[in-house]
Write a protein that holds these residues in place. Structure first.
Motif, PDB file in Angstrom:
ATOM      1  N   ASP A  21     -11.268   6.684  -4.430  1.00  0.00           N
ATOM      2  CA  ASP A  21     -11.006   8.123  -4.451  1.00  0.00           C
ATOM      3  C   ASP A  21      -9.629   8.325  -3.814  1.00  0.00           C
ATOM      4  O   ASP A  21      -9.436   8.042  -2.632  1.00  0.00           O
ATOM      5  N   GLY A  23      -6.662  10.445  -2.394  1.00  0.00           N
ATOM      6  CA  GLY A  23      -6.446  11.777  -1.822  1.00  0.00           C
ATOM      7  C   GLY A  23      -7.793  12.373  -1.452  1.00  0.00           C
ATOM      8  O   GLY A  23      -8.156  13.477  -1.843  1.00  0.00           O
ATOM      9  N   CYS A  24      -8.548  11.622  -0.639  1.00  0.00           N
ATOM     10  CA  CYS A  24      -9.955  11.970  -0.354  1.00  0.00           C
ATOM     11  C   CYS A  24     -10.094  13.056   0.700  1.00  0.00           C
ATOM     12  O   CYS A  24     -11.140  13.692   0.802  1.00  0.00           O
ATOM     13  N   ALA A  25      -9.089  13.282   1.543  1.00  0.00           N
ATOM     14  CA  ALA A  25      -9.186  14.169   2.709  1.00  0.00           C
ATOM     15  C   ALA A  25     -10.338  13.701   3.611  1.00  0.00           C
ATOM     16  O   ALA A  25     -10.531  12.492   3.767  1.00  0.00           O
ATOM     17  N   ASN A  29     -16.154  17.030  -0.363  1.00  0.00           N
ATOM     18  CA  ASN A  29     -16.014  16.955  -1.835  1.00  0.00           C
ATOM     19  C   ASN A  29     -15.976  15.521  -2.340  1.00  0.00           C
ATOM     20  O   ASN A  29     -16.576  15.188  -3.360  1.00  0.00           O
ATOM     21  N   ASP A  64      -6.156   8.044   1.515  1.00  0.00           N
ATOM     22  CA  ASP A  64      -5.352   9.233   1.804  1.00  0.00           C
ATOM     23  C   ASP A  64      -4.138   8.771   2.630  1.00  0.00           C
ATOM     24  O   ASP A  64      -4.008   7.584   2.948  1.00  0.00           O
ATOM     25  N   HIS A  65      -3.278   9.726   2.986  1.00  0.00           N
ATOM     26  CA  HIS A  65      -2.126   9.392   3.815  1.00  0.00           C
ATOM     27  C   HIS A  65      -2.591   8.808   5.153  1.00  0.00           C
ATOM     28  O   HIS A  65      -3.691   9.117   5.623  1.00  0.00           O
ATOM     29  N   ASN A  68      -4.189  11.120   7.663  1.00  0.00           N
ATOM     30  CA  ASN A  68      -5.487  11.742   7.377  1.00  0.00           C
ATOM     31  C   ASN A  68      -6.496  11.367   8.465  1.00  0.00           C
ATOM     32  O   ASN A  68      -6.422  10.271   9.034  1.00  0.00           O
ATOM     33  N   PHE A  92      -0.636   7.056  -2.402  1.00  0.00           N
ATOM     34  CA  PHE A  92      -1.056   6.547  -3.712  1.00  0.00           C
ATOM     35  C   PHE A  92       0.088   6.559  -4.723  1.00  0.00           C
ATOM     36  O   PHE A  92      -0.098   6.243  -5.892  1.00  0.00           O
ATOM     37  N   ARG A  93       1.281   6.907  -4.299  1.00  0.00           N
ATOM     38  CA  ARG A  93       2.423   6.849  -5.232  1.00  0.00           C
ATOM     39  C   ARG A  93       2.880   5.415  -5.443  1.00  0.00           C
ATOM     40  O   ARG A  93       3.616   5.119  -6.377  1.00  0.00           O
ATOM     41  N   ALA A 108      -8.735  14.020  -7.169  1.00  0.00           N
ATOM     42  CA  ALA A 108      -8.978  15.450  -7.389  1.00  0.00           C
ATOM     43  C   ALA A 108      -8.101  16.277  -6.463  1.00  0.00           C
ATOM     44  O   ALA A 108      -8.036  16.020  -5.251  1.00  0.00           O
ATOM     45  N   PHE A 109      -7.441  17.261  -7.028  1.00  0.00           N
ATOM     46  CA  PHE A 109      -6.649  18.234  -6.252  1.00  0.00           C
ATOM     47  C   PHE A 109      -5.623  17.589  -5.335  1.00  0.00           C
ATOM     48  O   PHE A 109      -5.372  18.084  -4.244  1.00  0.00           O
ATOM     49  N   ALA A 110      -5.013  16.513  -5.754  1.00  0.00           N
ATOM     50  CA  ALA A 110      -4.060  15.830  -4.873  1.00  0.00           C
ATOM     51  C   ALA A 110      -2.722  15.559  -5.547  1.00  0.00           C
ATOM     52  O   ALA A 110      -1.708  15.455  -4.872  1.00  0.00           O
ATOM     53  N   TRP A 113       0.610  17.530  -4.992  1.00  0.00           N
ATOM     54  CA  TRP A 113       1.313  17.362  -3.712  1.00  0.00           C
ATOM     55  C   TRP A 113       2.413  16.322  -3.876  1.00  0.00           C
ATOM     56  O   TRP A 113       2.150  15.213  -4.349  1.00  0.00           O
ATOM     57  N   THR A 115       5.181  13.701  -2.143  1.00  0.00           N
ATOM     58  CA  THR A 115       5.165  12.954  -0.874  1.00  0.00           C
ATOM     59  C   THR A 115       6.194  13.527   0.098  1.00  0.00           C
ATOM     60  O   THR A 115       6.094  13.348   1.301  1.00  0.00           O
TER      61      THR A 115
HETATM   62  C1  LIG Z   1      -6.389  19.405  -1.399  1.00  0.00           C
HETATM   63  S1  LIG Z   1      -6.809  17.885  -0.706  1.00  0.00           S
HETATM   64  C2  LIG Z   1      -8.084  17.388  -1.838  1.00  0.00           C
HETATM   65  C3  LIG Z   1      -9.152  16.596  -1.183  1.00  0.00           C
HETATM   66  C4  LIG Z   1     -10.303  16.153  -2.083  1.00  0.00           C
HETATM   67  N1  LIG Z   1      -9.859  15.226  -3.100  1.00  0.00           N
HETATM   68  C5  LIG Z   1     -10.975  17.349  -2.714  1.00  0.00           C
HETATM   69  O1  LIG Z   1     -10.991  17.438  -3.959  1.00  0.00           O
HETATM   70  O2  LIG Z   1     -11.499  18.180  -1.982  1.00  0.00           O
HETATM   71  C6  LIG Z   1      -5.476  16.831  -1.167  1.00  0.00           C
HETATM   72  C7  LIG Z   1      -5.479  15.518  -0.423  1.00  0.00           C
HETATM   73  O3  LIG Z   1      -4.599  14.622  -1.086  1.00  0.00           O
HETATM   74  C8  LIG Z   1      -3.913  13.892  -0.111  1.00  0.00           C
HETATM   75  N2  LIG Z   1      -2.672  13.385  -0.691  1.00  0.00           N
HETATM   76  C9  LIG Z   1      -1.656  14.078  -1.185  1.00  0.00           C
HETATM   77  N3  LIG Z   1      -0.673  13.263  -1.591  1.00  0.00           N
HETATM   78  C10 LIG Z   1      -1.090  12.001  -1.330  1.00  0.00           C
HETATM   79  C11 LIG Z   1      -0.503  10.715  -1.503  1.00  0.00           C
HETATM   80  N4  LIG Z   1       0.712  10.561  -2.038  1.00  0.00           N
HETATM   81  N5  LIG Z   1      -1.212   9.633  -1.127  1.00  0.00           N
HETATM   82  C12 LIG Z   1      -2.456   9.763  -0.590  1.00  0.00           C
HETATM   83  N6  LIG Z   1      -3.053  10.972  -0.389  1.00  0.00           N
HETATM   84  C13 LIG Z   1      -2.374  12.069  -0.746  1.00  0.00           C
HETATM   85  C14 LIG Z   1      -3.673  14.895   0.990  1.00  0.00           C
HETATM   86  O4  LIG Z   1      -3.365  14.263   2.222  1.00  0.00           O
HETATM   87  C15 LIG Z   1      -4.997  15.649   0.996  1.00  0.00           C
HETATM   88  O5  LIG Z   1      -5.915  15.085   1.882  1.00  0.00           O
END
Ligand SMILES: C[S@@+](CC[C@H](N)C(=O)[O-])C[C@H]1O[C@@H](n2cnc3c(N)ncnc32)[C@H](O)[C@@H]1O
Length: 323
Positions: A21, A23-25, A29, A64-65, A68, A92-93, A108-110, A113, A115
């Protein structure tokens, strides 16, 4: 999850099934997503193989970062989970898993964003200096171009890394917000609602609560592409094939005072971390006391009232069996 079941290629000899997963936060979710994915895979195994075929064990990697709060994530892991869990810190880039090691990757939802904020938008001597704004929607063309270029470059890095990490026949599922098809980046409704936070900030600059320089150097590192643009990028990766592409529409919700409060709380949850990093912790309460009024004002503009739906992309791509 039908697509997962239909498109996934499973071997009755594999003993471990790896899921990531991205960008898990900190949950919850991510846990329900993972459960749904595991159920789909179990169903696929039961359907495909005779009863003697053993369903593999599941290993789930939560990424995640680095900053996190993985401790909170681990504390919240469901006690009745059907998988072994591990945290994978890092962006994850780039590559975060060994080659061909992953069966199912999900984000999902990541992906909207970035970096980092494009460097040129924070430099005073740059034609793309984004003075007075915190997003690109009210900005000049060079600012918009800088955000857009950064998104596309990072998205290509993401897809390259995933195409290397996925095992042949493995799947990548993406869920992300997008802007409406055939609209310009400057017409992205949700980003306009974020820019209202810039209005609250500008007010605080006028009242000497925040310095102008500090405000001018703050940008939200987010970009909303069109779903068709993401589709094109995935198609251009020769190792991936698109198995499903779906645009999902939801009505925008800023009608009632409750909607405004909910919207404001959502924006606070998303941005309080990066705001505090830039301005210090003290600013948040004052800024978010002012934000709902700005949001309400925006909800009455034609920019908002003409919008009938917000768009999200759900896409599943498969790693081709090409090497
Ligand atoms: C809005 S939250 C979504 C969390 C979860 N996936 C959800 O659907 O509820 C976005 C997450 O993506 C992570 N994220 C954003 N860019 C990222 C990256 N380049 N590598 C890893 N995590 C990343 C953020 O740190 C954040 O925790």
């Amino acid at each position: 999850m039908n697509t997962i079941e239909e498109a996934l290629e499973v071997s009755k000899h594999s003993q471990i099934f790896c899921i990531a997963d991205l960008g898990c936060a900190v949950g919850p979710n991510t846990f329900s997503c993972v459960n749904t994915l595991i159920e789909a895979v179990q169903h696929k195994y039961k359907k495909n193989h005779s009863s003697d075929a053993k369903i593999p064990e599941f290993q789930v990697f939560f990424n995640d970062h680095v900053k996190n709060d993985f401790n909170t994530l681990f504390k919240r892991l469901p006690s009745d989970r059907q998988y072994m869990a591990a945290g994978v810190p890092g962006s994850f880039r780039g590559r975060i898993f060994p080659k061909s090691s992953m069966n199912l990757m999900h984000s999902a939802f990541a992906l909207h964003w970035l970096t980092r904020v494009p460097q040129e938008v924070t430099r005073k001597d740059s034609p793309a200096w984004n003075k007075g704004n915190i997003t690109y929607v009210r900005s000049s063309a060079p600012v918009i171009d800088a955000f857009e270029a950064q998104f596309f470059s990072e998205m290509m890095d993401f897809l390259k890394a995933r195409s290397e990490e996925l095992a042949p026949g493995g799947l990548l599922a993406i869920f992300m917000p997008c802007r409406t098809e055939c609209t310009l980046p400057s017409e992205t409704t949700v980003i306009h609602s974020f820019e209202c936070l810039g209005d609250a900030l500008a007010e605080m600059v006028k009242e000497d609560l925040v310095t102008e320089d500090l405000a001018d150097s703050f940008n939200i590192p987010i970009f909303y592409p069109m779903a068709s643009e993401v589709k094109e990028l995935v198609s251009s990766n020769k190792h991936l094939s698109i198995e499903r592409f779906e645009e999902i529409y939801l009505p925008p919700r800023l009608k009632t005072p409750e909607d405004i409060q909910f919207g404001s709380a959502h924006v606070r949850a998303a941005f309080e971390g990066i705001l505090s990093e830039h301005f210090g912790h003290e600013i948040a309460d004052e800024l978010f006391n002012r934000y709902p009024e700005k949001l309400e004002k925006f909800s009455m503009t034609s920019e908002f009232t003409r919008v009938e739906k917000l768009e999200f992309l759900f896409m599943v791509a498969k790693r081709k069996d090409d090497c």
